[in-house]
Scaffold this motif. Sequence first.
Motif, PDB file in Angstrom:
ATOM      1  N   UNK A  37      14.874   4.195  -2.727  1.00 27.55           N
ATOM      2  CA  UNK A  37      16.178   4.449  -2.132  1.00 27.55           C
ATOM      3  C   UNK A  37      16.073   4.970  -0.711  1.00 27.55           C
ATOM      4  N   UNK A  38      14.875   5.317  -0.290  1.00 29.21           N
ATOM      5  CA  UNK A  38      14.658   5.985   0.986  1.00 29.21           C
ATOM      6  C   UNK A  38      14.523   4.972   2.124  1.00 29.21           C
ATOM      7  N   UNK A  39      15.491   4.949   3.049  1.00 36.43           N
ATOM      8  CA  UNK A  39      15.412   4.034   4.183  1.00 36.43           C
ATOM      9  C   UNK A  39      14.345   4.453   5.182  1.00 36.43           C
ATOM     10  N   UNK A  40      13.930   5.719   5.183  1.00 37.77           N
ATOM     11  CA  UNK A  40      12.882   6.195   6.080  1.00 37.77           C
ATOM     12  C   UNK A  40      11.530   6.239   5.400  1.00 37.77           C
ATOM     13  N   UNK A  41      11.352   5.437   4.354  1.00 38.64           N
ATOM     14  CA  UNK A  41      10.116   5.444   3.571  1.00 38.64           C
ATOM     15  C   UNK A  41       8.912   5.123   4.453  1.00 38.64           C
ATOM     16  N   UNK A  42       7.860   5.922   4.284  1.00 36.82           N
ATOM     17  CA  UNK A  42       6.626   5.724   5.044  1.00 36.82           C
ATOM     18  C   UNK A  42       5.494   5.327   4.104  1.00 36.82           C
ATOM     19  N   UNK A  43       4.496   4.676   4.665  1.00 40.76           N
ATOM     20  CA  UNK A  43       3.343   4.243   3.874  1.00 40.76           C
ATOM     21  C   UNK A  43       2.724   5.418   3.127  1.00 40.76           C
ATOM     22  N   UNK A  44       2.615   6.568   3.765  1.00 38.70           N
ATOM     23  CA  UNK A  44       2.043   7.749   3.119  1.00 38.70           C
ATOM     24  C   UNK A  44       2.817   8.196   1.901  1.00 38.70           C
ATOM     25  N   UNK A  45       4.149   8.048   1.930  1.00 40.23           N
ATOM     26  CA  UNK A  45       4.978   8.421   0.774  1.00 40.23           C
ATOM     27  C   UNK A  45       4.578   7.596  -0.445  1.00 40.23           C
ATOM     28  N   UNK A  46       4.407   6.309  -0.241  1.00 41.13           N
ATOM     29  CA  UNK A  46       4.042   5.402  -1.334  1.00 41.13           C
ATOM     30  C   UNK A  46       2.622   5.689  -1.804  1.00 41.13           C
ATOM     31  N   UNK A  47       1.698   5.821  -0.862  1.00 43.36           N
ATOM     32  CA  UNK A  47       0.292   6.011  -1.214  1.00 43.36           C
ATOM     33  C   UNK A  47       0.044   7.326  -1.943  1.00 43.36           C
ATOM     34  N   UNK A  48       0.767   8.367  -1.592  1.00 39.75           N
ATOM     35  CA  UNK A  48       0.569   9.668  -2.254  1.00 39.75           C
ATOM     36  C   UNK A  48       1.034   9.653  -3.710  1.00 39.75           C
ATOM     37  N   UNK A  49       1.935   8.762  -4.063  1.00 34.70           N
ATOM     38  CA  UNK A  49       2.425   8.672  -5.443  1.00 34.70           C
ATOM     39  C   UNK A  49       1.458   7.931  -6.362  1.00 34.70           C
ATOM     40  N   UNK A  50       0.669   7.031  -5.813  1.00 37.21           N
ATOM     41  CA  UNK A  50      -0.171   6.159  -6.643  1.00 37.21           C
ATOM     42  C   UNK A  50      -1.219   6.886  -7.474  1.00 37.21           C
ATOM     43  N   UNK A  51      -1.981   7.866  -6.945  1.00 35.39           N
ATOM     44  CA  UNK A  51      -2.991   8.528  -7.778  1.00 35.39           C
ATOM     45  C   UNK A  51      -2.388   9.294  -8.963  1.00 35.39           C
ATOM     46  N   UNK A  52      -1.149   9.734  -8.830  1.00 35.15           N
ATOM     47  CA  UNK A  52      -0.500  10.417  -9.959  1.00 35.15           C
ATOM     48  C   UNK A  52      -0.238   9.443 -11.100  1.00 35.15           C
ATOM     49  N   UNK A  53       0.143   8.234 -10.755  1.00 34.40           N
ATOM     50  CA  UNK A  53       0.451   7.216 -11.763  1.00 34.40           C
ATOM     51  C   UNK A  53      -0.799   6.488 -12.260  1.00 34.40           C
ATOM     52  N   UNK A  54      -1.735   6.257 -11.349  1.00 35.77           N
ATOM     53  CA  UNK A  54      -2.959   5.520 -11.669  1.00 35.77           C
ATOM     54  C   UNK A  54      -4.168   6.373 -11.280  1.00 35.77           C
ATOM     55  N   UNK A  55      -4.732   7.132 -12.221  1.00 34.88           N
ATOM     56  CA  UNK A  55      -5.812   8.068 -11.915  1.00 34.88           C
ATOM     57  C   UNK A  55      -7.020   7.439 -11.205  1.00 34.88           C
ATOM     58  N   UNK A  56      -7.277   6.174 -11.373  1.00 33.19           N
ATOM     59  CA  UNK A  56      -8.402   5.524 -10.720  1.00 33.19           C
ATOM     60  C   UNK A  56      -8.183   5.232  -9.246  1.00 33.19           C
ATOM     61  N   UNK A  57      -6.994   5.547  -8.755  1.00 30.73           N
ATOM     62  CA  UNK A  57      -6.662   5.291  -7.346  1.00 30.73           C
ATOM     63  C   UNK A  57      -7.010   6.531  -6.532  1.00 30.73           C
ATOM     64  N   UNK A  58      -8.265   6.652  -6.183  1.00 29.66           N
ATOM     65  CA  UNK A  58      -8.760   7.815  -5.453  1.00 29.66           C
ATOM     66  C   UNK A  58      -8.590   7.564  -3.956  1.00 29.66           C
ATOM     67  N   UNK A  59      -7.378   7.807  -3.432  1.00 32.25           N
ATOM     68  CA  UNK A  59      -7.038   7.437  -2.060  1.00 32.25           C
ATOM     69  C   UNK A  59      -7.195   8.563  -1.049  1.00 32.25           C
ATOM     70  N   UNK A  60      -7.126   9.818  -1.500  1.00 36.48           N
ATOM     71  CA  UNK A  60      -7.091  10.939  -0.564  1.00 36.48           C
ATOM     72  C   UNK A  60      -8.226  11.925  -0.832  1.00 36.48           C
ATOM     73  N   UNK A  61      -8.657  12.560   0.246  1.00 37.96           N
ATOM     74  CA  UNK A  61      -9.635  13.644   0.166  1.00 37.96           C
ATOM     75  C   UNK A  61      -9.176  14.732   1.126  1.00 37.96           C
ATOM     76  N   UNK A  62      -8.965  15.924   0.593  1.00 42.67           N
ATOM     77  CA  UNK A  62      -8.470  17.052   1.384  1.00 42.67           C
ATOM     78  C   UNK A  62      -7.178  16.702   2.121  1.00 42.67           C
ATOM     79  N   UNK A  63      -6.306  15.953   1.447  1.00 39.50           N
ATOM     80  CA  UNK A  63      -5.004  15.619   2.011  1.00 39.50           C
ATOM     81  C   UNK A  63      -5.004  14.470   3.000  1.00 39.50           C
TER      82      UNK A  63
END
Length: 91
Positions: free
Chosen positions: A25-51
């Motif tokens: 629903x967010x018109x100002x959606x950023x790539x980081x918003x989407x990417x930060x949600x993925x590891x919560x839903x899919x534990x094998x998605x190790x995308x971030x280290x120290x933020x």
Amino acid sequence: MEIELRFFANFREAVGQKTIQREYDNDGLQAGDVLRQLPEEFPGMDLFEDGELREYLTILRNGTDITHLDGLETTLADGDELSIFPPVAGG
């Protein structure tokens, strides 16, 4: 807005499929918003280290690496495709 997420190599295995469609629903959606949600839903998605996005990951918005755009702050629009590639090694 609808975004298509495309996964490659071991990320595809973690998600269980090549692509997923997501509604936001967010018109100002950023790539980081989407990417930060993925590891919560899919534990094998190790995308971030120290933020920070892990080194050697490749994230494309409509075929362009987000590092050449605004990085994690790259704004997404309806119909965009976000492709997520893990580090690749070989020779």
